[in-house]
Design a protein around this motif. Structure first.
Motif, PDB file in Angstrom:
ATOM      1  N   SER A   1      57.679  40.296  18.592  1.00 13.53           N
ATOM      2  CA  SER A   1      58.266  40.315  20.267  1.00 13.53           C
ATOM      3  C   SER A   1      59.897  39.507  19.913  1.00 13.53           C
TER       4      SER A   1
ATOM      5  N   SER B   1      61.443  37.467  20.414  1.00 18.09           N
ATOM      6  CA  SER B   1      61.535  35.941  20.508  1.00 18.09           C
ATOM      7  C   SER B   1      61.092  35.459  19.390  1.00 18.09           C
TER       8      SER B   1
ATOM      9  N   TYR C   1      51.822  38.210  18.783  1.00 18.84           N
ATOM     10  CA  TYR C   1      53.052  38.683  19.780  1.00 18.84           C
ATOM     11  C   TYR C   1      53.259  39.532  20.016  1.00 18.84           C
ATOM     12  N   ARG C   2      52.259  41.115  20.009  1.00 19.82           N
ATOM     13  CA  ARG C   2      52.787  42.077  20.765  1.00 19.82           C
ATOM     14  C   ARG C   2      51.530  42.236  21.470  1.00 19.82           C
ATOM     15  N   ASP C   3      52.032  43.529  22.486  1.00 18.44           N
ATOM     16  CA  ASP C   3      50.997  44.047  23.722  1.00 18.44           C
ATOM     17  C   ASP C   3      49.781  43.857  22.355  1.00 18.44           C
TER      18      ASP C   3
ATOM     19  N   GLN D   1      47.817  41.755  22.003  1.00 19.42           N
ATOM     20  CA  GLN D   1      47.375  40.448  21.286  1.00 19.42           C
ATOM     21  C   GLN D   1      45.823  40.251  21.386  1.00 19.42           C
TER      22      GLN D   1
END
Ligand code: SAH
Length: 262
Positions: free
Chosen positions: A18, A20, A203-205, A207
Motif C-alpha cells: 500500500s 501509505s 496491505y494489498r487488495d 488481504q
C-alpha cells in the motif's frame, strides 16, 4: 571516468504494497531516479506514485537479469533504483546487487544506497496482533536455492529453541510439497493447538488474515503471497489477536486475560 560520482544504484524496500506504507525516503528516492527496475507486479503498484521515471519490469525468476540490467544502466550514468517488496535486504534484491557488484569488481565504483522497507514479518504480525514479542526465527520455505535438508535442519533448530517461526515463500504453484513437509515436521513435535497465523496480501487488495491451529492448518489455503507465523509454546489467542507474551505480566505475577487454543 569518475565512476564514483556518476554510477548510482539505490536499492529500495517498498513495503507490503500500500502507498501509505511506502516510506517518504523510498518515495523521494524513486522520484529522483531515472530508471526503476523491478518485478512487474510491484512496478504496477508503484506506477501511480511516480512520474517521469522509465520502468523496467521483469518477471519472477529473472532476478539476475534485473541486476545485470540495473548495473549496466548505472554504468551509463543513469541513476537506477532497484525495488523489492517489503525490505530489500530480507529475501529481496539487496544482496544480489551487492554480490554482483563484488563479482564485477565494481563495489567501489558504484554509489549504492539501501532504503529499508516494512518487511512482511512486520506487516503480517501487525495484522495478527503481537506474535513476535519474544524471540523468533524467519525462514524461507523456497527450495529453489536452499535444499530441503537445510530447511529441515533450521526448522528443527527453531523447534528445539522454542522460537516463534515466520515462514516466507511457503508455497507456489510449482512446489506445494515443501509446505506439507514443513507442517508435518511441526506436527510431529509441537502441540496440535499451537496457534498459527496466516496473512495473505497484507496491505494489498485481497488481504486475508486467518488465525488457526497447527492441526487445522491444512484447511486453509497458503500460497506464495502468504506469510505464515507459527506460535511458540506460550503463544495464545485472545479475541482476534495472536499474542506471544513478552513476559512482563508473568514476571510480576499478574495473570493474562486471553486463553490459549488447546
Ligand atoms: N523482501 C520481502 C520478502 C520477499 S520473499 C519482505 O521483506 O517482505 C516473498 C515472500 O514474502 C512471499 O512468499 C510472502 O511469504 C511474503 N510476502 C510478500 N509480500 C507479502 C504481503 N503483502 N502479504 C503477506 N506476505 C507477503
Amino acid at each position: 571516468m569518475d565512476t564514483e560520482a556518476k554510477c548510482k544504484i539505490t536499492i529500495i524496500g517498498i513495503g507490503p504494497g500500500s502507498a501509505s506504507l511506502l516510506t517518504d525516503e523510498a518515495r523521494s528516492e524513486l522520484r529522483k531516479s531515472d530508471i526503476v527496475v523491478g518485478y512487474r507486479l510491484y512496478l504496477e503498484l508503484l506506477a501511480p506514485l511516480i512520474s517521469g521515471q522509465k520502468l523496467a519490469s521483469f518477471e519472477i525468476g529473472q532476478e539476475e537479469e534485473r541486476v545485470k540490467f540495473a548495473i549496466d544502466q548505472s554504468l551509463t550514468g543513469k541513476h537506477v533504483s532497484v525495488v523489492s517488496s517489503g525490505d530489500a535486504g530480507i529475501y529481496g534484491m539487496g544482496g544480489l546487487v551487492l554480490e554482483k557488484l563484488t563479482d564485477l569488481k565494481l563495489i567501489h565504483s558504484v554509489t549504492v544506497r539501501i532504503i529499508p522497507g516494512v518487511s512482511s514479518l512486520s506487516s503480517s504480525s501487525s495484522l495478527l496482533g503481537a506474535p513476535l514479542m519474544n524471540d523468533f526465527c524467519v525462514m524461507s520455505l523456497s527450495d529453489r536455492i536452499t535444499p530441503w535438508s537445510s530447511i529441515e535442519k533450521r526448522i528443527n533448530g527453531a523447534i528445539s529453541g522454542d522460537f516463534v517461526m515466520v515462514f516466507y515463500n511457503p508455497s507456489s504453484n510449482t512446489r506445494r510439497d515443501i509446505f506439507e513437509k514443513a507442517v508435518n515436521l511441526l506436527k510431529e513435535k509441537l502441540k496440535p493447538g499451537t496457534p498459527v497465523g496466516l496473512v495473505k496480501n497484507a496491505y494489498r487488495d485481497g488481504q486475508a488474515v486467518t488465525i488457526t491451529t497447527l492441526e487445522k492448518l491444512y484447511e486453509n489455503e497458503v500460497d506464495m503471497l502468504t506469510t505464515v507465523v507459527i506460535g511458540n509454546s506460550s503463544t495464545f489467542v485472545s479475541g482476534r489477536f495472536m499474542i506471544t507474551p513478552r513476559g512482563y505480566l508473568q514476571q510480576t505475577g499478574k495473570s493474562r486475560h486471553g486463553s490459549a487454543i488447546r
